[in-house]
Design a protein around this motif. Sequence first.
Motif, short mmCIF file in Angstrom:
data_model
loop_
_atom_site.label_atom_id
_atom_site.label_comp_id
_atom_site.label_asym_id
_atom_site.label_seq_id
_atom_site.Cartn_x
_atom_site.Cartn_y
_atom_site.Cartn_z
N CYS B 19 -5.58 4.88 9.99
CA CYS B 19 -5.27 5.91 9.36
C CYS B 19 -6.06 5.27 7.80
CB CYS B 19 -3.95 6.06 8.91
SG CYS B 19 -2.83 6.27 10.32
N PRO B 20 -6.34 6.40 6.92
CA PRO B 20 -6.74 5.78 5.71
C PRO B 20 -5.98 4.86 4.96
CG PRO B 20 -7.07 8.35 6.17
CD PRO B 20 -6.37 7.85 7.30
N GLY B 21 -6.14 3.91 4.24
CA GLY B 21 -5.20 3.00 3.67
C GLY B 21 -4.50 2.21 4.55
N CYS B 22 -4.92 2.12 5.70
CA CYS B 22 -4.11 1.22 6.67
C CYS B 22 -4.00 -0.32 6.35
CB CYS B 22 -4.33 1.44 8.15
SG CYS B 22 -3.55 0.18 9.05
N GLY B 23 -2.98 -0.90 5.94
CA GLY B 23 -2.96 -2.31 5.59
C GLY B 23 -3.50 -3.29 6.70
N ALA B 24 -3.01 -2.76 7.99
CA ALA B 24 -3.50 -3.68 9.33
C ALA B 24 -5.01 -3.51 9.42
CB ALA B 24 -2.88 -3.11 10.41
N GLY B 25 -5.73 -2.52 9.29
CA GLY B 25 -7.08 -2.51 9.39
C GLY B 25 -7.81 -3.38 8.47
N LEU B 26 -7.34 -3.39 7.19
CA LEU B 26 -7.85 -4.06 6.03
C LEU B 26 -7.61 -5.50 6.23
CD1 LEU B 26 -9.27 -3.31 3.11
CD2 LEU B 26 -6.90 -3.46 2.09
N SER B 27 -6.46 -5.85 6.65
CA SER B 27 -5.87 -7.38 6.72
C SER B 27 -7.10 -7.97 7.95
CB SER B 27 -4.50 -7.40 7.24
OG SER B 27 -3.87 -6.76 6.14
N MET B 28 -7.05 -7.28 9.00
CA MET B 28 -7.98 -7.60 10.19
C MET B 28 -9.48 -8.06 9.70
SD MET B 28 -8.66 -8.67 13.31
CE MET B 28 -7.60 -7.82 14.63
N ASN B 127 4.18 -3.84 9.06
CA ASN B 127 4.39 -2.71 8.64
C ASN B 127 5.91 -2.33 8.63
OD1 ASN B 127 4.48 -2.04 11.16
ND2 ASN B 127 2.40 -1.08 11.18
N GLU B 128 6.84 -3.20 9.09
CA GLU B 128 8.35 -2.92 9.13
C GLU B 128 8.64 -1.86 9.90
OE1 GLU B 128 8.77 -2.90 4.46
OE2 GLU B 128 9.11 -5.34 4.63
N ALA B 129 8.20 -1.61 10.90
CA ALA B 129 8.64 -0.36 11.96
C ALA B 129 7.83 -0.37 13.17
CB ALA B 129 8.94 0.82 11.23
N TYR B 130 8.13 0.39 14.14
CA TYR B 130 7.35 0.28 15.27
C TYR B 130 6.40 1.66 14.90
CZ TYR B 130 10.42 -2.58 18.17
OH TYR B 130 11.08 -3.51 18.70
N MET B 131 5.13 1.66 14.31
CA MET B 131 4.53 2.51 13.74
C MET B 131 3.89 3.30 14.81
SD MET B 131 5.48 2.61 10.75
CE MET B 131 6.05 1.75 9.49
N ASN B 132 3.21 2.51 15.80
CA ASN B 132 2.35 3.23 16.91
C ASN B 132 3.26 4.08 17.75
OD1 ASN B 132 1.34 2.88 20.18
ND2 ASN B 132 -0.11 3.20 18.61
N THR B 133 4.50 4.07 17.97
CA THR B 133 5.29 4.85 18.74
C THR B 133 5.93 5.91 17.69
OG1 THR B 133 6.99 3.05 18.64
CG2 THR B 133 5.67 3.79 20.68
N GLY B 134 5.63 6.01 16.52
CA GLY B 134 6.07 7.07 15.65
C GLY B 134 7.22 6.50 14.73
N ILE B 135 6.96 5.46 13.85
CA ILE B 135 8.14 4.83 12.97
C ILE B 135 9.39 4.79 13.45
CG2 ILE B 135 8.42 5.15 10.53
CD1 ILE B 135 6.42 7.52 10.29
N GLN B 136 9.73 3.98 14.22
CA GLN B 136 11.09 3.57 14.65
C GLN B 136 11.36 2.08 14.30
OE1 GLN B 136 8.59 4.36 17.20
NE2 GLN B 136 9.45 6.51 17.57
N ARG B 137 12.65 1.92 14.14
CA ARG B 137 13.16 0.62 13.30
C ARG B 137 12.81 -0.46 14.14
NH1 ARG B 137 17.13 -2.78 14.29
NH2 ARG B 137 18.02 -3.92 12.67
N SER B 206 2.00 -5.60 5.53
CA SER B 206 0.71 -4.70 5.85
C SER B 206 1.33 -3.41 5.45
CB SER B 206 0.12 -4.85 7.09
OG SER B 206 -0.73 -4.13 7.70
N ALA B 207 0.89 -2.64 4.52
CA ALA B 207 1.16 -1.42 4.25
C ALA B 207 0.99 -0.36 5.05
CB ALA B 207 1.01 -0.93 2.87
N CYS B 208 1.83 0.74 5.46
CA CYS B 208 1.44 1.88 6.39
C CYS B 208 1.60 3.23 5.55
CB CYS B 208 2.20 1.69 7.72
SG CYS B 208 2.29 3.00 8.74
N PRO B 209 0.72 3.92 5.30
CA PRO B 209 1.05 5.10 4.45
C PRO B 209 1.74 6.26 5.16
CG PRO B 209 -1.39 4.25 4.13
CD PRO B 209 -0.55 3.56 5.33
N PRO B 210 1.68 6.46 6.59
CA PRO B 210 2.23 7.69 7.09
C PRO B 210 3.99 7.10 7.35
CG PRO B 210 0.46 7.03 8.59
CD PRO B 210 0.39 6.13 7.40
#
Lengths: 380, 290
Positions: B19-28, B127-137, B206-210
């Motif tokens: 996504c735009p602004g993804c910290g994970a992409g930038l970090s890699m 990014n402090e959650a399960y983002m790939n599956t839709g932001i679960q704790r 790693s920030a995750c905008p969504p």
Amino acid sequence: MVKDMVLGSEAVALGVKLARPKVISAYPITPQTHIIERLSEMVDNGELDASFIRVESELSAISAAMGASQAGVRAFTATSSHGLALMHEVLHWIVGARLPVVLVNANRAIGSPWNIWTDQTDSMSQRDLGWLQVYCETAQEALDTVLQAFYVAEKVLLPIMVMIDGFILSHTLEEVVIPTQEQADEFLPPYEPGYFLDIDNPLSFGNAAKGDVFYNLRKDIQRSMEASFGIINEAHNRFDDIFGRRYDLIDTYFIDDAEIVFVIAGALTGTVRVAVDKLRNMGVKAGLLKIRYFRPFPSDLVRSYLADKKHVVVLNRSLSFGSAGQITQEIKNALYFEEDKPSIYDYVLSLGGKEVFVEDVVKLALNVGNLETSKILWRE
Amino acid sequence: MDFRDVKNIEYMNQGDYACPGCGAGLSMRHALKVLGEKTIIVMPASCWSIIAGVFPTTALQVPLMHVPFATAAAVASGVKNAYKKKGQDDVNVVCWAGDGGTFDIGLQALSGAAERKEDIIYVCYDNEAYMNTGIQRSSATPPGAWTTTTPTGNPLIYEKKDMFNIVASHNPAYVATATIAYPDDFYLKFEKAKNAKGFRFIHILSACPPGWRIDSKDSVKAMRLAVESGMFVLMEKEQGKPIRITYKPERFIPVREYLLLQGRYRHLDKNTINEIQIRVNERLKDLDLS
Ligand SMILES: Cc1ncc(C[n+]2csc(CCOP(=O)(O)OP(=O)(O)O)c2C)c(N)n1
Ligand code: SF4
Ligand SMILES: [Mg+2]
């Protein structure tokens, strides 16, 4: 070449050593432990030039083997029962990644309740993965099959699971001819991976694939399974040429004129052989078909032996609850198009190590006229 | 290494799926500039499984292996041992995993590899959650944060798992925290990790905008405020040495400024924010930072 008295487990370890794997990763579970203890010893004393990774679980054992294989070296692991079940997700992944990992499974029941004795539930539960599966009867066969497994896996580009029965094979002393390293090297050349994690040729492995690509990848796995018959036969011929021991996809005993044929896989085959001898002495035309390769399943070969028989008694040591014994399913499948099929009996011979005596098998044959074909048959 | 030296070197292709602004992409992208071409990436299920691209494309110019969710550290152990046996011990084998793949489902394999002193680098982009599956704790989700499985906020009885110290307790060669909002610090740590031998672990925020409910333009700002507020502390520990704080703001800003930048904390009342501030203060005191 020397002859020695060794445990089934040790025969496996000797076969692995002769195959010169570079990475072995394993986690202990009864009755597989002797295999990995022996291999650790070989690595520690320099007999075998490999890394032995003492992982913290079977999930990691199979994962490390997968990583090593993807990095382009020969990799081995061994497990049993609960351990094999714990590996399940990665067993799938290895097939999709087309990695020639070799795994020895010491067949054992799965709980609850706890039971360390042999049946084939653990490996039969993994039959649909795309792993080739071979079941061994003797320690010699176990040693030889491990060596063959690397050869076949690396040509088919699919992993192989080699089964030895817990205790009745793993913990039993048998006389074994141990090949020399020169012979083994002649049979099994060094592994030359086509594609691997190569810093000089960087590739990505396992990137997401859409349905049409994925579908074709799965079709390729089935095609490779079908083509593997040729490679297995070639391996058996080569093996015979170099070592003078003959193997086939299946094995038979007194089958040509048999009217009652027992079908079985694994180390209890020996018990059935003795039962066949007894029955023959009594004038009963009994015979035996031993399944060595369960995956790919040699349906054509099985059909050629069984199509004209009167009675086929399938001796399962696992079943798909709510359906039938897995071996029975295959036999029925193989004979489906025959007009004059034999009567096929779906017998659950033993689970969790329930003892099987020669007399049990003999009685079964004598009573065959009274057996039903429409349901699973259980022992008293 | 100065990051100006590597500004024109790229091991990540254009057109990844982040996504735009993804910290994970930038970090890699920046991690690879330091790690270099003799690097193999082992990647468990995560957003990065998608960011890496769809067959037949790929986002990486170094060898990459995707692996099941719980297995990264074990697979990497196998890869590294294979390379050792091939006589090529100079290859960086790097796990690149999310917080779920590290704090939760992959923790056992990670602990095993750390304990065995496997010669690998394990990077967790958190990014402090399960983002790939839709932001679960996950167990990296901070108390109070909204996720789809903590719709009224992650209960305050929880604490974010302390991965730095969990890994440090295995006495690894190197363990550090970092975030690409502080690129000099980030580069130094990846360089130290690369040059050390044995088990190395870098925990990157790693920030995750969504997932964080922020504007993509605020991604780097959010990571920066996490550090400036003391919510995320930049530190490292080399084997045999004490923990070292690698960056200390002149004065910590109130956590409120960090929290209220993000939609995932917008529901928090004053008391809850105070409670979070108290916990941060205590932690900073423990680290001799306040
Ligand atoms: C065994 C297993 N369980 C669940 C999943 C589903 N899954 C895929 S990615 C993912 C979330 C990963 O979270 P994290 O590691 O934090 O990485 P992120 O997506 O946040 O980058 C989950 C739950 C899976 N792939 N495998
Ligand atoms: S959801 Fe978050 S972590 Fe995943 S790609 Fe988008 S910004 Fe990156
Ligand atoms: Mg995450």
